[in-house]
Design a protein around this motif. Structure first.
Motif, short mmCIF file in Angstrom:
data_model
loop_
_atom_site.label_atom_id
_atom_site.label_comp_id
_atom_site.label_asym_id
_atom_site.label_seq_id
_atom_site.Cartn_x
_atom_site.Cartn_y
_atom_site.Cartn_z
N TRP A 1 0.83 -1.21 0.00
CA TRP A 1 0.00 0.00 0.00
C TRP A 1 0.86 1.26 0.00
CZ3 TRP A 1 -5.28 -0.43 -0.52
CH2 TRP A 1 -5.77 -1.75 -0.46
N GLY A 2 2.06 1.17 0.53
CA GLY A 2 2.98 2.30 0.55
C GLY A 2 3.32 2.78 -0.85
N LEU A 3 3.43 1.82 -1.79
CA LEU A 3 3.73 2.19 -3.17
C LEU A 3 2.51 2.91 -3.78
CD1 LEU A 3 5.81 2.01 -5.46
CD2 LEU A 3 4.87 -0.22 -6.06
N THR A 4 1.33 2.39 -3.50
CA THR A 4 0.10 3.04 -3.98
C THR A 4 0.01 4.49 -3.48
OG1 THR A 4 -1.05 0.92 -3.97
CG2 THR A 4 -2.44 2.88 -3.90
N ASN A 5 0.45 4.71 -2.25
CA ASN A 5 0.32 6.03 -1.62
C ASN A 5 1.63 6.83 -1.62
OD1 ASN A 5 -2.47 6.39 -0.40
ND2 ASN A 5 -1.97 4.32 0.29
N ARG A 6 2.55 6.45 -2.48
CA ARG A 6 3.89 7.05 -2.40
C ARG A 6 3.86 8.58 -2.47
NH1 ARG A 6 7.94 4.79 -6.69
NH2 ARG A 6 6.67 6.13 -7.99
N ALA A 7 3.05 9.13 -3.34
CA ALA A 7 3.06 10.59 -3.50
C ALA A 7 2.48 11.29 -2.25
CB ALA A 7 2.26 10.99 -4.73
N ALA A 8 1.61 10.60 -1.52
CA ALA A 8 1.03 11.19 -0.30
C ALA A 8 1.99 11.07 0.88
CB ALA A 8 -0.29 10.51 0.02
N LEU A 9 2.98 10.18 0.77
CA LEU A 9 3.83 9.86 1.93
C LEU A 9 5.27 10.33 1.78
CD1 LEU A 9 2.50 6.22 2.30
CD2 LEU A 9 2.10 8.04 3.95
N MET A 10 5.71 10.57 0.56
CA MET A 10 7.12 10.88 0.31
C MET A 10 7.53 12.19 1.00
SD MET A 10 9.87 9.87 -1.16
CE MET A 10 9.35 8.62 -2.34
N PRO A 11 8.52 12.14 1.90
CA PRO A 11 8.96 13.38 2.55
C PRO A 11 9.85 14.19 1.62
CG PRO A 11 10.27 11.52 3.30
CD PRO A 11 9.26 10.96 2.34
N THR A 12 10.01 15.46 1.95
CA THR A 12 10.96 16.28 1.21
C THR A 12 12.37 15.99 1.76
OG1 THR A 12 10.82 18.07 2.81
CG2 THR A 12 9.28 18.15 0.94
N GLU B 1 11.83 13.66 -5.55
CA GLU B 1 11.74 15.11 -5.63
C GLU B 1 10.42 15.57 -6.24
OE1 GLU B 1 16.50 15.80 -5.41
OE2 GLU B 1 15.52 16.07 -7.35
N VAL B 2 9.99 14.86 -7.27
CA VAL B 2 8.73 15.23 -7.93
C VAL B 2 7.55 14.97 -6.99
CG1 VAL B 2 7.15 14.60 -9.82
CG2 VAL B 2 9.59 14.91 -10.27
N GLU B 3 7.55 13.78 -6.34
CA GLU B 3 6.37 13.40 -5.56
C GLU B 3 6.26 14.16 -4.24
OE1 GLU B 3 5.98 9.13 -5.42
OE2 GLU B 3 5.42 9.11 -7.53
N SER B 4 7.38 14.63 -3.72
CA SER B 4 7.30 15.36 -2.44
C SER B 4 7.03 16.85 -2.66
CB SER B 4 8.59 15.18 -1.64
OG SER B 4 9.68 15.72 -2.35
N ASP B 5 6.98 17.24 -3.93
CA ASP B 5 6.79 18.65 -4.26
C ASP B 5 5.29 18.92 -4.41
OD1 ASP B 5 7.65 21.18 -4.89
OD2 ASP B 5 7.60 20.80 -7.05
N GLY B 6 4.78 19.93 -3.77
CA GLY B 6 3.35 20.25 -3.91
C GLY B 6 2.51 19.52 -2.89
N PRO B 7 1.22 19.84 -2.85
CA PRO B 7 0.36 19.25 -1.83
C PRO B 7 0.17 17.75 -2.02
CG PRO B 7 -0.89 20.70 -3.30
CD PRO B 7 0.53 20.75 -3.75
N PRO B 8 0.13 16.97 -0.93
CA PRO B 8 -0.01 15.52 -1.07
C PRO B 8 -1.43 15.14 -1.52
CG PRO B 8 -0.04 16.15 1.24
CD PRO B 8 0.22 17.41 0.46
N PRO B 9 -1.55 14.11 -2.36
CA PRO B 9 -2.90 13.63 -2.70
C PRO B 9 -3.55 12.94 -1.50
CG PRO B 9 -1.20 12.21 -3.65
CD PRO B 9 -0.48 13.36 -3.02
N ALA B 10 -4.87 12.68 -1.58
CA ALA B 10 -5.58 11.99 -0.49
C ALA B 10 -5.04 10.56 -0.34
CB ALA B 10 -7.06 11.94 -0.82
N PHE B 11 -5.09 10.05 0.89
CA PHE B 11 -4.68 8.66 1.12
C PHE B 11 -5.65 7.69 0.45
CE2 PHE B 11 -2.88 9.93 5.51
CZ PHE B 11 -1.59 10.05 5.00
#
Ligand code: SF4
Ligand code: FES
Length: 377
Positions: A188-199, A345-355
């Motif tokens: 599930w972490g991969l599915t939610n990667r953009a919501a979880l990836m830290p800067t 870098e791309v996924e941690s940039d900008g607001p996170p998507p919903a879980f």
């Protein structure tokens, strides 16, 4: 193959049922239902075989292992075979009587997960209303029962800024150890990667906080800090090397080298229902596939760290490069390393998507807008 050293530990995923819905759960997206779970006697036979094989520790995990009503029998059995027993739990199904029964059965250690430093964040991330408060009560009961306690904190973009408070919580709850682990991006972490990836900044700040706290709390709290692969220069030695130290048994009895191995296409995992544990450990094709150094491509093959990190994580190589047989892209010597950094870098940039919350029964559908679930299975 006969000369295979015995495994150190067995991760017993006794059920995939869980009242929490963490969006970074490492369980597969297709979860096996309760009717496919091994029964008590089969688990006891497996623990007996594990002890014979040389296993020293059993980690009871899931899903939520305390969702099984026979957990005390399983702990007592493992204990009788001389295995060290550790319970990895969210705690929300525990109470004083159950903790006492587990302690009497021989349980030796509890790892209790927290999703954040306070209730609002914790309940939102775990998708379980009232969970944080319940965990605090359970931590106290665990200590009152005389059991050593580790707090497991899975950290990511949406709770990392509360790390100081999370460490304070561990001290206040009289934990012996705190495991601060950045999310691993499979399941599930991969599915939610953009919501979880830290800067990168969050990661650097967190690492400095852990370094300072480790110094300040010497003799009070032991720190286990798992760094985030996406910003790393070298990979972790995942599972201590494929088929070297650990085996993982899923609720239906399939034996795997790690909890995410089922994501790798083309590997067939044998079951404790059809083969002995020893047979699977020494001879199964899936365990032999990435064991040792023979399978390695360059640059691992001629690298002097090949018997230190064993080429990193096969499941991560698959998730990022599409081939589990590649060097883990967390390694800066990997030709795919830049892809991983770019993704972070791309996924941690900008607001996170919903879980997308973890759920039983297939493809992820449930978005964050859904309110936290009530206290029920
Ligand atoms: Fe490890 Fe392979 Fe990187 Fe060497 S090249 S550090 S063995 S992942
Ligand atoms: Fe499967 Fe790392 S999680 S090898």
């Amino acid at each position: 193959m006969t000369n295979v050293a015995p495994p150190l530990a067995l991760l017993a995923e006794v059920t995939y049922r869980c009242p929490l819905q963490c969006p970074y759960c490492s369980n597969p997206l297709e979860l096996e239902r309760a009717k496919q779970e091994l029964d008590t006697d089969t688990w006891l036979r497996v623990f007996d075989e594990a002890a014979d094989l040389g296993v020293l520790q059993v980690h009871f995990s899931g899903g939520e292992p305390t969702a099984r009503t026979d957990l005390d029998l399983l702990v007592a059995g493992a204990s009788r075979f001389g295995l060290y027993t550790n319970l990895i739990t969210s705690g929300v199904l525990l109470n004083e009587a159950k903790i006492s029964a587990l302690a009497t059965a021989g349980l030796e250690h509890v790892q209790l997960s927290f999703q954040d430093a306070e209730a609002a964040g914790g309940d939102r991330i775990g998708g379980y209303k009232g969970g944080h408060e319940k965990k605090i009560q359970v931590a106290k009961l665990v200590r009152m029962a005389g059991l050593p306690l580790t707090l497991n904190m899975v950290v990511h973009r949406q709770n990392l800024d509360h790390l100081e408070d999370m460490i304070r919580l561990a001290v206040d709850l009289d934990a012996h150890r705190v495991e601060i682990a950045h999310v691993q991006y499979y399941g599930w972490g991969l599915t939610n990667r953009a919501a979880l990836m830290p800067t990168r900044k969050q990661v650097e700040t967190a690492t400095a906080i852990v370094d300072r706290a480790r110094e300040r709390l010497k003799g009070v709290l032991v720190f286990d800090y798992v760094v985030p692969d996406y910003y790393a220069r070298r990979p972790k030695s995942c599972m201590g090397g494929w088929g070297r130290r650990f085996l993982n048994i899923n609720p239906a009895g399939k034996v795997m080298p790690c909890h995410a191995a089922e994501t790798i296409p083309g590997l067939e995992f044998e079951s404790v229902c059809d083969h002995s544990l020893s047979e699977i450990w020494t001879s199964s094709e899936a365990f032999r596939r990435f064991r040792g150094v023979e399978w390695m491509p360059e640059p691992c093959r001629s690298c002097d760290r090949r018997e230190i990190d064993w080429g990193g994580c096969r499941c991560q190589a698959l998730a990022v490069t599409g081939d589990a047989g590649n060097t883990d892209p967390a390694c800066e010597l990997s030709p795919n390393h830049h892809k991983m950094l770019q993704l972070a870098e791309v996924e941690s940039d900008g607001p996170p998507p919903a879980f997308v919350y973890r759920r039983m029964g297939g493809a992820p559908r449930q978005k964050e807008a859904q309110p936290a679930r009530d206290e029920r299975l």
